[in-house]
Design a protein around this motif. Sequence first.
Motif, PDB file in Angstrom:
ATOM      1  N   TRP A  44       1.534  28.617  -2.119  1.00  0.00           N
ATOM      2  CA  TRP A  44       1.138  27.458  -2.917  1.00  0.00           C
ATOM      3  C   TRP A  44       1.213  27.800  -4.398  1.00  0.00           C
ATOM      4  O   TRP A  44       1.197  28.980  -4.765  1.00  0.00           O
ATOM      5  N   ARG A  56      -4.692  21.501  -9.418  1.00  0.00           N
ATOM      6  CA  ARG A  56      -4.768  21.170  -7.996  1.00  0.00           C
ATOM      7  C   ARG A  56      -3.705  22.044  -7.327  1.00  0.00           C
ATOM      8  O   ARG A  56      -2.749  22.462  -7.977  1.00  0.00           O
ATOM      9  N   TYR A  57      -3.831  22.283  -6.047  1.00  0.00           N
ATOM     10  CA  TYR A  57      -2.957  23.261  -5.394  1.00  0.00           C
ATOM     11  C   TYR A  57      -1.988  22.571  -4.443  1.00  0.00           C
ATOM     12  O   TYR A  57      -2.388  21.701  -3.673  1.00  0.00           O
ATOM     13  N   ASP A  71       5.378  18.397  -2.055  1.00  0.00           N
ATOM     14  CA  ASP A  71       5.127  17.109  -1.401  1.00  0.00           C
ATOM     15  C   ASP A  71       3.649  16.793  -1.525  1.00  0.00           C
ATOM     16  O   ASP A  71       2.791  17.519  -0.998  1.00  0.00           O
ATOM     17  N   VAL A  72       3.371  15.719  -2.229  1.00  0.00           N
ATOM     18  CA  VAL A  72       2.007  15.380  -2.632  1.00  0.00           C
ATOM     19  C   VAL A  72       1.477  14.226  -1.786  1.00  0.00           C
ATOM     20  O   VAL A  72       2.106  13.171  -1.708  1.00  0.00           O
ATOM     21  N   HIS A  75      -4.025   9.981  -1.825  1.00  0.00           N
ATOM     22  CA  HIS A  75      -5.162   9.415  -1.098  1.00  0.00           C
ATOM     23  C   HIS A  75      -5.815   8.374  -1.983  1.00  0.00           C
ATOM     24  O   HIS A  75      -5.158   7.852  -2.885  1.00  0.00           O
ATOM     25  N   HIS A  77      -8.199   8.116  -4.468  1.00  0.00           N
ATOM     26  CA  HIS A  77      -8.184   8.307  -5.914  1.00  0.00           C
ATOM     27  C   HIS A  77      -8.156   9.802  -6.161  1.00  0.00           C
ATOM     28  O   HIS A  77      -8.417  10.584  -5.254  1.00  0.00           O
ATOM     29  N   LEU A  79      -7.009  12.990  -9.410  1.00  0.00           N
ATOM     30  CA  LEU A  79      -6.274  13.316 -10.614  1.00  0.00           C
ATOM     31  C   LEU A  79      -4.748  13.334 -10.375  1.00  0.00           C
ATOM     32  O   LEU A  79      -4.005  12.582 -11.000  1.00  0.00           O
ATOM     33  N   VAL A  80      -4.312  14.134  -9.426  1.00  0.00           N
ATOM     34  CA  VAL A  80      -2.875  14.197  -9.151  1.00  0.00           C
ATOM     35  C   VAL A  80      -2.443  12.941  -8.397  1.00  0.00           C
ATOM     36  O   VAL A  80      -1.364  12.389  -8.649  1.00  0.00           O
ATOM     37  N   THR A 118      -2.196  17.014   4.318  1.00  0.00           N
ATOM     38  CA  THR A 118      -2.023  17.988   3.225  1.00  0.00           C
ATOM     39  C   THR A 118      -1.459  19.317   3.742  1.00  0.00           C
ATOM     40  O   THR A 118      -0.865  20.074   2.994  1.00  0.00           O
ATOM     41  N   GLY A 214      -9.430  25.895   3.738  1.00  0.00           N
ATOM     42  CA  GLY A 214      -9.980  24.653   3.191  1.00  0.00           C
ATOM     43  C   GLY A 214      -9.059  24.172   2.082  1.00  0.00           C
ATOM     44  O   GLY A 214      -8.941  24.816   1.048  1.00  0.00           O
ATOM     45  N   GLY A 219     -16.310  14.033   0.643  1.00  0.00           N
ATOM     46  CA  GLY A 219     -17.719  13.655   0.515  1.00  0.00           C
ATOM     47  C   GLY A 219     -18.344  13.992  -0.810  1.00  0.00           C
ATOM     48  O   GLY A 219     -19.554  13.908  -0.952  1.00  0.00           O
ATOM     49  N   ALA A 220     -17.542  14.395  -1.805  1.00  0.00           N
ATOM     50  CA  ALA A 220     -18.131  14.752  -3.098  1.00  0.00           C
ATOM     51  C   ALA A 220     -18.245  13.493  -3.951  1.00  0.00           C
ATOM     52  O   ALA A 220     -17.274  12.790  -4.154  1.00  0.00           O
ATOM     53  N   GLN A 223     -16.836  15.366  -8.923  1.00  0.00           N
ATOM     54  CA  GLN A 223     -15.626  16.156  -8.722  1.00  0.00           C
ATOM     55  C   GLN A 223     -15.974  17.611  -8.384  1.00  0.00           C
ATOM     56  O   GLN A 223     -16.730  18.228  -9.126  1.00  0.00           O
ATOM     57  N   TYR A 250     -13.795  31.960  -1.192  1.00  0.00           N
ATOM     58  CA  TYR A 250     -13.201  30.785  -1.852  1.00  0.00           C
ATOM     59  C   TYR A 250     -14.121  29.571  -1.692  1.00  0.00           C
ATOM     60  O   TYR A 250     -14.391  28.853  -2.645  1.00  0.00           O
TER      61      TYR A 250
HETATM   62  C1  LIG Z   1      -3.531  26.391  -0.773  1.00  0.00           C
HETATM   63  C2  LIG Z   1      -3.490  24.881  -0.843  1.00  0.00           C
HETATM   64  C3  LIG Z   1      -2.297  24.189  -0.576  1.00  0.00           C
HETATM   65  C4  LIG Z   1      -2.255  22.783  -0.618  1.00  0.00           C
HETATM   66  N1  LIG Z   1      -1.068  22.137  -0.385  1.00  0.00           N
HETATM   67  C5  LIG Z   1      -1.023  20.775  -0.510  1.00  0.00           C
HETATM   68  C6  LIG Z   1       0.229  20.070  -0.372  1.00  0.00           C
HETATM   69  O1  LIG Z   1       1.291  20.651  -0.176  1.00  0.00           O
HETATM   70  N2  LIG Z   1       0.213  18.710  -0.493  1.00  0.00           N
HETATM   71  C7  LIG Z   1      -0.959  18.016  -0.758  1.00  0.00           C
HETATM   72  O2  LIG Z   1      -0.921  16.803  -0.893  1.00  0.00           O
HETATM   73  N3  LIG Z   1      -2.137  18.663  -0.886  1.00  0.00           N
HETATM   74  C8  LIG Z   1      -2.185  20.014  -0.784  1.00  0.00           C
HETATM   75  N4  LIG Z   1      -3.376  20.668  -0.948  1.00  0.00           N
HETATM   76  C9  LIG Z   1      -4.593  19.840  -1.132  1.00  0.00           C
HETATM   77  C10 LIG Z   1      -4.756  19.291  -2.543  1.00  0.00           C
HETATM   78  O3  LIG Z   1      -4.848  20.367  -3.476  1.00  0.00           O
HETATM   79  C11 LIG Z   1      -6.060  18.445  -2.587  1.00  0.00           C
HETATM   80  O4  LIG Z   1      -5.987  17.373  -1.685  1.00  0.00           O
HETATM   81  C12 LIG Z   1      -6.384  17.972  -3.992  1.00  0.00           C
HETATM   82  O5  LIG Z   1      -7.779  17.726  -4.066  1.00  0.00           O
HETATM   83  C13 LIG Z   1      -5.656  16.699  -4.381  1.00  0.00           C
HETATM   84  O6  LIG Z   1      -5.902  16.462  -5.741  1.00  0.00           O
HETATM   85  P1  LIG Z   1      -6.130  15.035  -6.370  1.00  0.00           P
HETATM   86  O7  LIG Z   1      -6.110  15.281  -7.842  1.00  0.00           O
HETATM   87  O8  LIG Z   1      -5.178  14.017  -5.813  1.00  0.00           O
HETATM   88  O9  LIG Z   1      -7.582  14.590  -5.910  1.00  0.00           O
HETATM   89  P2  LIG Z   1      -8.961  15.173  -6.492  1.00  0.00           P
HETATM   90  O10 LIG Z   1      -9.116  14.739  -7.922  1.00  0.00           O
HETATM   91  O11 LIG Z   1      -9.003  16.640  -6.220  1.00  0.00           O
HETATM   92  O12 LIG Z   1     -10.040  14.471  -5.576  1.00  0.00           O
HETATM   93  C14 LIG Z   1     -10.445  13.107  -5.758  1.00  0.00           C
HETATM   94  C15 LIG Z   1     -11.205  12.639  -4.545  1.00  0.00           C
HETATM   95  O13 LIG Z   1     -10.337  12.590  -3.428  1.00  0.00           O
HETATM   96  C16 LIG Z   1     -10.833  13.347  -2.325  1.00  0.00           C
HETATM   97  N5  LIG Z   1      -9.681  14.019  -1.714  1.00  0.00           N
HETATM   98  C17 LIG Z   1      -9.003  15.098  -2.189  1.00  0.00           C
HETATM   99  N6  LIG Z   1      -7.984  15.402  -1.365  1.00  0.00           N
HETATM  100  C18 LIG Z   1      -8.031  14.494  -0.362  1.00  0.00           C
HETATM  101  C19 LIG Z   1      -7.232  14.297   0.799  1.00  0.00           C
HETATM  102  N7  LIG Z   1      -6.195  15.083   1.048  1.00  0.00           N
HETATM  103  N8  LIG Z   1      -7.532  13.275   1.613  1.00  0.00           N
HETATM  104  C20 LIG Z   1      -8.588  12.452   1.355  1.00  0.00           C
HETATM  105  N9  LIG Z   1      -9.396  12.593   0.259  1.00  0.00           N
HETATM  106  C21 LIG Z   1      -9.110  13.599  -0.571  1.00  0.00           C
HETATM  107  C22 LIG Z   1     -11.844  14.321  -2.927  1.00  0.00           C
HETATM  108  O14 LIG Z   1     -12.890  14.567  -2.004  1.00  0.00           O
HETATM  109  C23 LIG Z   1     -12.367  13.571  -4.143  1.00  0.00           C
HETATM  110  O15 LIG Z   1     -13.459  12.753  -3.787  1.00  0.00           O
HETATM  111  C24 LIG Z   1      -3.442  22.062  -0.919  1.00  0.00           C
HETATM  112  C25 LIG Z   1      -4.632  22.769  -1.208  1.00  0.00           C
HETATM  113  C26 LIG Z   1      -4.658  24.155  -1.170  1.00  0.00           C
HETATM  114  C27 LIG Z   1      -5.949  24.880  -1.494  1.00  0.00           C
END
Ligand SMILES: Cc1cc2nc3c(=O)[nH]c(=O)nc-3n(C[C@H](O)[C@H](O)[C@H](O)COP(=O)(O)OP(=O)(O)OC[C@H]3O[C@@H](n4cnc5c(N)ncnc54)[C@H](O)[C@@H]3O)c2cc1C
Length: 257
Positions: A44, A56-57, A71-72, A75, A77, A79-80, A118, A214, A219-220, A223, A250
């Motif tokens: 990652w 974000r990862y 590949d993102v 969901h 809401h 940041l990414v 994810t 993880g 449920g947060a 953030q 972690y």
């Molecule tokens: C090692 C690693 C590899 C990963 N690889 C991928 C990948 O390839 N593709 C990918 O899409 N994600 C991947 N993820 C997960 C991704 O980093 C998280 O889902 C991240 O929080 C998304 O960021 P965001 O800015 O969209 O939402 P955030 O700003 O982080 O979260 C906003 C809200 O959305 C909720 N939320 C976060 N993720 C999800 C979800 N997946 N489903 C439902 N609710 C969610 C949170 O609880 C929070 O309330 C990976 C994570 C790790 C640690």
Amino acid sequence: MSTRAREYAAQVIRRERLSEHFIRLVLGGDGLAGFASTGIPDEWVGLVVPGQFQSRYYTVRSWDGSELVLDVVVHDHGLVTEWAQRDVVGETVTVTEPKGSFALPDGAGWLLLVGDLTGLPAMARIRETVGLPTRVWVESPEIVEDYLPAGAEVAWSTPPSDDASHLATVVEGIDWPEGEGYFWMAGESAQMRAIRKHLMRERRLPSSAYDVMGYWRGGATRQPRAVDPGPLWRAGKAAGKSDEEIWADYDRAAGSD
Ligand SMILES: Cc1cc2nc3c(=O)[nH]c(=O)nc-3n(C[C@H](O)[C@H](O)[C@H](O)COP(=O)(O)OP(=O)(O)OC[C@H]3O[C@@H](n4cnc5c(N)ncnc54)[C@H](O)[C@@H]3O)c2cc1C
């Protein structure tokens, strides 16, 4: 020894919607000079999008020496999530050097992969890389056709509601193959902690036989703290810790304990 990961400035050169919840971002440009894959199939990178400081990862779906594919999942809401839904082609993002944790034991004869959407990019890449008999369980609001390389036995299931998951039930119901193999799983952090305990206590697996990560925190209301797993991973490995101990560190660092 510095535990700070190297960073690269990359341009979004293409953006493609793969399915309702999945957006493919192809990154490139001169800023990626020196970027190198670890070869570990669940590797990652940290991604920082314009105007933000938090990472974000995302899994390296592929890196061919000039184009980095992420590949993102979008969901409700986030940041990414919100950034990726715009036309972001031409924008500059920061990515960190990749890290991976998949560690197939010598002598493994099969592979079990479980995850939500994810985890799908990593599961696809693991499947592409490891030529063992493989069973895959994906919990997802949609089936992403033709995403997983052929040849694996794949079961798709729908989460029972927006904020619930039945991945724990899936894992408890697995009919485990005979002999030695490897179990890889990714999903919501609190659920992954429970599943690690199940594998350790009920199934009595040695920590070398599984990797349960993880990937995000549900449920947060606030953030959660974004914690780069890379430095913890390197520091943990340097200290001789098991994968299990490192992912527990972690979870603690991310404040989910
Ligand atoms: C090692 C690693 C590899 C990963 N690889 C991928 C990948 O390839 N593709 C990918 O899409 N994600 C991947 N993820 C997960 C991704 O980093 C998280 O889902 C991240 O929080 C998304 O960021 P965001 O800015 O969209 O939402 P955030 O700003 O982080 O979260 C906003 C809200 O959305 C909720 N939320 C976060 N993720 C999800 C979800 N997946 N489903 C439902 N609710 C969610 C949170 O609880 C929070 O309330 C990976 C994570 C790790 C640690």
